[in-house]
Design an enzyme around this catalytic site. Structure first.
Site, short mmCIF file in Angstrom:
data_model
loop_
_atom_site.label_atom_id
_atom_site.label_comp_id
_atom_site.label_asym_id
_atom_site.label_seq_id
_atom_site.Cartn_x
_atom_site.Cartn_y
_atom_site.Cartn_z
N ASP A 67 -85.03 -46.18 17.77
CA ASP A 67 -85.60 -47.10 16.79
C ASP A 67 -85.76 -48.43 17.61
O ASP A 67 -85.09 -48.70 18.58
CB ASP A 67 -84.75 -46.93 15.66
CG ASP A 67 -85.16 -47.91 14.54
OD1 ASP A 67 -86.40 -47.96 14.23
OD2 ASP A 67 -84.33 -48.68 13.85
N ASP A 93 -86.29 -51.88 15.37
CA ASP A 93 -85.77 -52.83 14.50
C ASP A 93 -84.07 -52.70 14.23
O ASP A 93 -83.82 -51.51 13.96
CB ASP A 93 -86.27 -53.16 13.18
CG ASP A 93 -87.78 -53.51 13.15
OD1 ASP A 93 -87.91 -54.56 13.74
OD2 ASP A 93 -88.64 -52.80 12.64
#
Length: 235
Positions: free
Chosen positions: A17, A19
């Site tokens: 991922d 963020d």
């Protein structure tokens, strides 16, 4: 969890991922801060990442609040976001071990492309904020706009790299990562929201991605099941 991962350096894929995982911020919150709507966006983000609000709806609502923000200001905001501590070291390590790297983000190309280039990520997938006459329109398009989008992209990447999902490692922090945690061979939750912990093989609560390295070093057929639901609090 599936887990046929061994020490071979062939045909391995690790998916991150972006963020609050590879970068030390939520991109949309930084854009919202620049637009003067951060409190409204943070509240929607919190509800979405904890699983209290559908991802697709939350994304649309947050992006709508960015309408009218200039592209120049948006770029200035995202270019100030720091990498997560240990991100560069972790990516270098996994590459040295023969992993292909990918980043699947519900965030935006104006941040994801830069992060991907900085870290040398092999494949980057994210959404695009629409721009008209130099200003954000408040609309978003892309392959990661629905709650199960990451799983679809993940399966396509695995096929592209000629690996099975159970040969892959995933690293993330939020509710929308659960769909890939369920199908990956090994799932590492990095300072996760509570809802993600139940899907993880390992939970890391120290804010340093170098803590992932010893987990990967010990990852094998034998240790996989033993590693389930281990919490790593110190590095």
């Amino acid at each position: 969890m599936n887990c046929p991962i061994n020490d071979s350096t062939e045909n391995k894929l690790i998916v991150f991922d972006m963020d609050s995982t590879l970068i030390d911020a939520e991109t949309i919150d930084e854009l919202a801060r620049a637009a003067g709507v951060v409190s409204k966006v943070e509240e929607i983000t919190k509800r979405a990442m904890y699983g209290d609000l559908d991802f697709e709806q939350a994304l649309a609502e947050r992006v709508k609040l960015l309408e009218g923000l200039s592209l120049e200001t948006a770029l200035d905001a995202v270019n100030q976001i720091d990498l997560m501590p240990g991100a560069a070291e972790l990516v270098l390590y996994v590459k040295s071990r023969g992993y292909k790297t990918a980043m699947i983000s519900g965030g935006f190309t104006l941040a994801a492309n830069r992060v991907g280039q900085m870290l040398g990520i092999d494949f980057v997938v994210s959404n695009e904020l629409l721009v008209e006459d130099g200003y954000l329109t408040g609309e978003v398009v892309g392959p990661v706009t629905q709650s199960d989008s990451k799983a679809k992209v993940f399966e396509e990447l695995a096929q592209l790299y000629n690996v099975r999902p159970e040969q892959c490692v995933v690293v993330g922090d939020g509710a929308n990562d659960a769909c890939i945690f369920e199908i990956a061979g090994f799932a590492i939750a990095f300072n996760p929201k509570p809802i993600l912990r139940e899907y993880a093989d390992v939970v890391i609560t120290v804010k340093d991605l170098r803590a992932v390295i010893p987990v990967l070093e010990s990852l094998s057929y034998q240790c996989c099941n033993q590693a389930q639901h281990v919490d790593i609090e110190h590095y």
